[in-house]
Design a protein around this motif. Structure first.
Motif, PDB file in Angstrom:
ATOM      1  N   ALA A   1       0.688  -1.070  -0.013  1.00 38.45           N
ATOM      2  CA  ALA A   1      -0.050  -0.446  -0.031  1.00 38.45           C
ATOM      3  C   ALA A   1       1.108   1.243  -0.062  1.00 38.45           C
ATOM      4  CB  ALA A   1      -0.963  -0.039   1.069  1.00 38.45           C
ATOM      5  N   ALA A   2       1.938   1.485   0.678  1.00 40.89           N
ATOM      6  CA  ALA A   2       3.081   2.547   0.698  1.00 40.89           C
ATOM      7  C   ALA A   2       3.240   2.821  -0.593  1.00 40.89           C
ATOM      8  CB  ALA A   2       4.208   2.171   1.668  1.00 40.89           C
ATOM      9  N   LEU A   3       3.377   1.583  -1.403  1.00 41.04           N
ATOM     10  CA  LEU A   3       4.116   1.891  -2.768  1.00 41.04           C
ATOM     11  C   LEU A   3       3.132   2.520  -3.740  1.00 41.04           C
ATOM     12  CD1 LEU A   3       5.693  -1.790  -3.406  1.00 41.04           C
ATOM     13  CD2 LEU A   3       6.844   0.573  -3.128  1.00 41.04           C
ATOM     14  N   THR A   4       1.803   2.565  -3.380  1.00 41.90           N
ATOM     15  CA  THR A   4       0.828   3.160  -4.141  1.00 41.90           C
ATOM     16  C   THR A   4       0.852   4.890  -4.350  1.00 41.90           C
ATOM     17  OG1 THR A   4      -1.031   3.114  -2.505  1.00 41.90           O
ATOM     18  CG2 THR A   4      -0.794   1.278  -3.732  1.00 41.90           C
ATOM     19  N   ALA A   5       1.331   5.367  -3.382  1.00 43.47           N
ATOM     20  CA  ALA A   5       1.252   6.634  -3.137  1.00 43.47           C
ATOM     21  C   ALA A   5       1.830   7.511  -4.153  1.00 43.47           C
ATOM     22  CB  ALA A   5       1.731   7.016  -1.664  1.00 43.47           C
TER      23      ALA A   5
ATOM     24  N   VAL B   1     -15.040   1.782   3.171  1.00 43.24           N
ATOM     25  CA  VAL B   1     -14.509   1.924   1.756  1.00 43.24           C
ATOM     26  C   VAL B   1     -15.203   2.592   0.850  1.00 43.24           C
ATOM     27  CG1 VAL B   1     -13.533   0.655  -0.326  1.00 43.24           C
ATOM     28  CG2 VAL B   1     -12.781   0.034   2.297  1.00 43.24           C
ATOM     29  N   VAL B   2     -16.681   2.255   0.933  1.00 38.64           N
ATOM     30  CA  VAL B   2     -17.748   2.643   0.034  1.00 38.64           C
ATOM     31  C   VAL B   2     -17.849   4.234   0.385  1.00 38.64           C
ATOM     32  CG1 VAL B   2     -20.196   2.524  -0.544  1.00 38.64           C
ATOM     33  CG2 VAL B   2     -18.868   0.447  -0.289  1.00 38.64           C
ATOM     34  N   TYR B   3     -17.948   4.480   1.475  1.00 39.78           N
ATOM     35  CA  TYR B   3     -18.046   5.846   1.912  1.00 39.78           C
ATOM     36  C   TYR B   3     -16.862   6.674   1.390  1.00 39.78           C
ATOM     37  CZ  TYR B   3     -17.725  10.035   4.791  1.00 39.78           C
ATOM     38  OH  TYR B   3     -17.499  11.505   5.166  1.00 39.78           O
ATOM     39  N   LEU B   4     -15.700   6.441   1.405  1.00 42.73           N
ATOM     40  CA  LEU B   4     -14.713   7.077   1.088  1.00 42.73           C
ATOM     41  C   LEU B   4     -14.716   7.155  -0.560  1.00 42.73           C
ATOM     42  CD1 LEU B   4     -11.615   5.656   3.032  1.00 42.73           C
ATOM     43  CD2 LEU B   4     -12.540   8.114   3.287  1.00 42.73           C
ATOM     44  N   ILE B   5     -15.098   6.173  -1.205  1.00 41.84           N
ATOM     45  CA  ILE B   5     -15.154   6.224  -2.515  1.00 41.84           C
ATOM     46  C   ILE B   5     -16.271   7.323  -3.232  1.00 41.84           C
ATOM     47  CG2 ILE B   5     -15.951   5.084  -4.726  1.00 41.84           C
ATOM     48  CD1 ILE B   5     -14.393   2.585  -3.442  1.00 41.84           C
TER      49      ILE B   5
ATOM     50  N   ASP C   1      -4.943   9.570  -7.666  1.00 42.78           N
ATOM     51  CA  ASP C   1      -3.862   8.663  -6.969  1.00 42.78           C
ATOM     52  C   ASP C   1      -4.225   9.095  -5.452  1.00 42.78           C
ATOM     53  OD1 ASP C   1      -1.518   7.863  -5.789  1.00 42.78           O
ATOM     54  OD2 ASP C   1      -1.035   6.980  -7.662  1.00 42.78           O
ATOM     55  N   ASP C   2      -4.314  10.353  -4.988  1.00 43.42           N
ATOM     56  CA  ASP C   2      -4.093  10.653  -3.835  1.00 43.42           C
ATOM     57  C   ASP C   2      -5.708  10.268  -3.330  1.00 43.42           C
ATOM     58  OD1 ASP C   2      -3.236  11.997  -1.421  1.00 43.42           O
ATOM     59  OD2 ASP C   2      -3.573  13.890  -2.124  1.00 43.42           O
ATOM     60  N   VAL C   3      -6.792  10.320  -3.921  1.00 42.99           N
ATOM     61  CA  VAL C   3      -8.043   9.752  -3.360  1.00 42.99           C
ATOM     62  C   VAL C   3      -7.945   8.294  -3.305  1.00 42.99           C
ATOM     63  CG1 VAL C   3     -10.449   9.552  -3.909  1.00 42.99           C
ATOM     64  CG2 VAL C   3      -9.296  11.558  -4.629  1.00 42.99           C
ATOM     65  N   LEU C   4      -7.332   7.560  -4.267  1.00 42.20           N
ATOM     66  CA  LEU C   4      -7.295   5.950  -4.338  1.00 42.20           C
ATOM     67  C   LEU C   4      -6.398   5.605  -3.061  1.00 42.20           C
ATOM     68  CD1 LEU C   4      -6.910   5.174  -7.928  1.00 42.20           C
ATOM     69  CD2 LEU C   4      -8.604   4.742  -6.687  1.00 42.20           C
ATOM     70  N   GLY C   5      -5.263   6.599  -2.703  1.00 38.82           N
ATOM     71  CA  GLY C   5      -4.382   6.309  -1.689  1.00 38.82           C
ATOM     72  C   GLY C   5      -5.131   6.337  -0.397  1.00 38.82           C
TER      73      GLY C   5
ATOM     74  N   PHE D   1      -9.398  27.585   2.262  1.00 41.01           N
ATOM     75  CA  PHE D   1      -9.673  27.080   3.449  1.00 41.01           C
ATOM     76  C   PHE D   1     -10.752  26.215   3.699  1.00 41.01           C
ATOM     77  CE2 PHE D   1      -6.119  30.019   4.821  1.00 41.01           C
ATOM     78  CZ  PHE D   1      -5.186  29.505   4.232  1.00 41.01           C
ATOM     79  N   SER D   2     -11.918  26.836   3.228  1.00 38.73           N
ATOM     80  CA  SER D   2     -13.285  26.085   3.361  1.00 38.73           C
ATOM     81  C   SER D   2     -13.553  25.041   2.823  1.00 38.73           C
ATOM     82  CB  SER D   2     -14.453  27.191   3.002  1.00 38.73           C
ATOM     83  OG  SER D   2     -14.317  28.468   3.661  1.00 38.73           O
ATOM     84  N   MET D   3     -12.954  24.848   1.511  1.00 41.41           N
ATOM     85  CA  MET D   3     -13.086  23.733   0.828  1.00 41.41           C
ATOM     86  C   MET D   3     -11.896  22.557   1.410  1.00 41.41           C
ATOM     87  SD  MET D   3     -14.998  24.097  -1.925  1.00 41.41           S
ATOM     88  CE  MET D   3     -14.433  22.821  -2.962  1.00 41.41           C
ATOM     89  N   ALA D   4     -10.749  22.997   1.826  1.00 38.42           N
ATOM     90  CA  ALA D   4     -10.015  22.281   2.558  1.00 38.42           C
ATOM     91  C   ALA D   4     -10.587  21.602   3.959  1.00 38.42           C
ATOM     92  CB  ALA D   4      -8.480  22.970   2.999  1.00 38.42           C
ATOM     93  N   PHE D   5     -11.189  22.627   4.591  1.00 39.34           N
ATOM     94  CA  PHE D   5     -11.796  22.021   5.819  1.00 39.34           C
ATOM     95  C   PHE D   5     -13.052  21.011   5.616  1.00 39.34           C
ATOM     96  CE2 PHE D   5     -15.647  22.855   8.403  1.00 39.34           C
ATOM     97  CZ  PHE D   5     -15.406  22.411   9.482  1.00 39.34           C
ATOM     98  N   ILE D   6     -13.858  21.065   4.636  1.00 39.13           N
ATOM     99  CA  ILE D   6     -14.940  20.303   4.332  1.00 39.13           C
ATOM    100  C   ILE D   6     -14.185  18.895   3.917  1.00 39.13           C
ATOM    101  CG2 ILE D   6     -16.756  19.833   2.397  1.00 39.13           C
ATOM    102  CD1 ILE D   6     -17.310  22.771   2.512  1.00 39.13           C
ATOM    103  N   ALA D   7     -13.111  19.181   3.104  1.00 39.35           N
ATOM    104  CA  ALA D   7     -12.544  17.777   2.520  1.00 39.35           C
ATOM    105  C   ALA D   7     -12.183  17.070   3.645  1.00 39.35           C
ATOM    106  CB  ALA D   7     -11.472  18.089   1.617  1.00 39.35           C
ATOM    107  N   ASN D   8     -11.343  17.779   4.693  1.00 44.90           N
ATOM    108  CA  ASN D   8     -10.821  17.205   5.964  1.00 44.90           C
ATOM    109  C   ASN D   8     -12.030  16.609   6.626  1.00 44.90           C
ATOM    110  OD1 ASN D   8      -8.474  16.554   6.909  1.00 44.90           O
ATOM    111  ND2 ASN D   8      -8.295  18.385   8.529  1.00 44.90           N
ATOM    112  N   ALA D   9     -13.119  17.260   6.888  1.00 49.22           N
ATOM    113  CA  ALA D   9     -14.183  16.799   7.773  1.00 49.22           C
ATOM    114  C   ALA D   9     -15.129  15.854   7.179  1.00 49.22           C
ATOM    115  CB  ALA D   9     -15.228  18.139   7.585  1.00 49.22           C
ATOM    116  N   ILE D  10     -14.746  15.353   5.888  1.00 53.01           N
ATOM    117  CA  ILE D  10     -15.515  14.162   5.441  1.00 53.01           C
ATOM    118  C   ILE D  10     -14.255  13.179   5.152  1.00 53.01           C
ATOM    119  CG2 ILE D  10     -17.306  15.172   4.551  1.00 53.01           C
ATOM    120  CD1 ILE D  10     -16.000  15.138   1.727  1.00 53.01           C
ATOM    121  N   HIS D  11     -13.304  13.284   5.924  1.00 55.87           N
ATOM    122  CA  HIS D  11     -12.138  12.138   5.759  1.00 55.87           C
ATOM    123  C   HIS D  11     -11.517  12.130   4.692  1.00 55.87           C
ATOM    124  CE1 HIS D  11     -13.845  11.268   9.695  1.00 55.87           C
ATOM    125  NE2 HIS D  11     -14.844  10.832   9.227  1.00 55.87           N
ATOM    126  N   LEU D  12     -11.434  13.177   3.908  1.00 65.61           N
ATOM    127  CA  LEU D  12     -10.518  13.415   2.748  1.00 65.61           C
ATOM    128  C   LEU D  12      -9.219  14.271   2.958  1.00 65.61           C
ATOM    129  CD1 LEU D  12     -13.149  13.982  -0.003  1.00 65.61           C
ATOM    130  CD2 LEU D  12     -12.064  11.739   0.462  1.00 65.61           C
TER     131      LEU D  12
END
Length: 465
Positions: free
Chosen positions: A188-192, A248-252, A223-227, A295-306
């Motif tokens: 998995a570390a090789l995928t990043a 996994v489904v939630y993240l996708i 790739d980052d999303v898949l990672g 920063f709002s977009m970054a916050f939203i992404a972080n809040a939904i575990h991205l």
């Protein structure tokens, strides 16, 4: 998570956390020393960044490589000026903390407290740096061109994740007889792919808006999303021995909806953004609303575990469509010049080259495993260039090389694996070596790949004339 860390650190520095109203003199002194240590750390970081960048430029190499090398020199591998607790360092390992102990007369306990707070502040600034970098890259990218190569980028990303993951996992199990879970974690570390490092090099080389550059950036984002998804899978596997399919489904779903939704809604947001910027009369009437949005977009992404950087990149893509893009781009550059070097220097500072020392017995096994991982890491990404189809004139080698650097993303995998107890010391060292070498090899190799492309174009022009 990052926002909470900022709030906590700010509270710590200004003594507004729930503490007794009359703080002791020692606590006040410690707070002052945290600020002092942060300022001194920034002096070291900026000097390392600028000297490294200038030397790298002198040798016709990407400045980002010099910043990484500068970080290595001032970090845990050399002078121990900038070190971090997550690398196993303590206050006594930091030369800066030794200096500050002499100046401020800190006792060992206070020194550890100051060291931890200072490290967290620098880490937060580094995270802000990579957020600004990805916002800037989004602004410099052309959404229409990115959409044209979207399906190509998706194929490159999927191949770049599947091939090294499968080859690494199966190879470690068959060749080295490694148990399944550690092998899966290393695979998995090789995928990043470090989008921050690759995009910075592309920008410096002037190839960010080329078709190759757009495919690389698009693939790195996917790739980052898949990672993130792969990391969620292996982390749950390490903790419970089972995979949480719902997670996994939630993240996708959340990653797909977030990116596509941001781009779609951006078409309606652009007019409102310009209207707001035109009505504001004070300084920063353009850049401040832009940063609020980023920063709002970054916050939203972080809040939904991205990843927060995905939100910042999406924000840049959206604002790239506005009429004030060029003006905004110019105003963001000075901010990036202040924060982005902190990110690259800290990445270098955390790279422990001591794992390359064969004199240490446990490193020898790690070096053998590392050699295998490095081969898989490079070949597994380079072949992605040949996953691009219907593009006869495209530089496939440059696309493959652009996907090589693992950077901070690979270190996250190693850190989580180490914390969970899944990785043995040799395997952990091997992953770190792979991350370090792929991070440092990619910038000069990418320049070489594009240089060959430019020479071919010049020869074709001469032949036509």
């Amino acid at each position: 998570m990052m926002i909470n860390l900022i709030v906590n650190e700010f509270a710590a520095l200004t003594n507004i956390l729930p503490t007794p109203i009359l703080a002791t003199a020692t606590e006040s002194a410690d707070a002052t020393m945290v600020l002092t240590s942060v300022l001194l750390s920034l002096v070291v970081i900026y000097l390392a960044s600028k000297l490294g960048g200038e030397i790298s430029r002198y040798f016709d190499l990407p400045p980002v490589l010099g910043e990484l090398v500068g970080g290595v020199i001032v970090g845990v591998s050399a002078f121990h000026l900038i070190v971090f607790p997550e690398t196993g360092a303590a206050a006594s390992d930091s030369v800066l903390m030794t200096i500050l102990q002499g100046i401020g007369g800190l006792n060992p306990e206070s020194a550890e407290s100051v060291f931890a707070a200072q490290s967290e502040v620098i880490s937060v600034l580094a995270e802000l740096g990579v957020i600004i970098l990805l916002f800037e890259i989004g602004l410099e990218s052309d959404l229409r061109e990115l959409q044209k190569v979207g399906y190509q980028a998706a194929i490159v990303a999927v191949v770049g994740v599947a091939v090294p993951f499968a080859a690494g996992t199966i190879g470690l199990m068959l060749i080295f007889g490694m148990p399944a879970i550690p092998a899966i974690f290393a695979g998995a570390a090789l995928t990043a792919t470090s989008i921050g490092i690759t995009s910075k090099v592309l920008s410096e080389l002037g190839h960010l808006k080329s078709k190759e550059g757009q495919i690389i950036v698009g693939a790195a984002v996917i790739d980052d999303v898949l990672g993130i998804i792969v990391l969620a899978v292996v982390a749950s596997l390490a903790k419970t021995g089972e995979i949480d399919f719902l997670n996994v489904v939630y993240l996708i779903v959340s990653a797909t909806v977030f990116l596509l939704g941001a781009i779609f809604l951006g078409k309606f947001f652009n007019k409102s953004f310009i209207a707001i910027a035109d009505k504001l009369q004070t300084r920063g009437n353009l850049v401040i609303p832009a940063l609020v949005f980023a920063f709002s977009m970054a916050f939203i992404a972080n809040a939904i575990h991205l990843e927060a950087i995905l939100g910042a990149f999406a924000a840049g893509l959206v604002l790239d469509e506005t009429d004030k893009r060029k003006e905004l781009d110019q105003q963001v550059i000075p901010i990036a010049d202040i924060l982005v070097p902190i990110f690259f220097v800290t990445v270098g500072a955390k790279a422990d080259l001591g794992v390359l020392n064969p004199a240490i017995a446990e490193n020898r096994e790690g070096l053998v495993i590392a050699a295998f991982l490095i081969v898989v890491a490079i070949i597994g990404k380079v072949i992605t260039g040949w996953a691009v189809f219907n593009q006869p004139q495209i530089n496939r080698l440059a696309i493959g090389i652009g996907m090589i650097p693992r950077g901070e993303v690979g270190l996250v995998f190693a850190g989580i694996g180490s914390a969970s107890g899944v990785l043995s010391k040799p395997l952990e060292a091997a992953i770190i070596i792979m991350v370090i070498l792929t991070t440092f090899l990619a910038p000069p190799l990418l320049r070489w790949a594009f240089k060959g492309d430019e020479e071919a174009i010049e020869q074709a022009d001469l032949a036509e004339s």
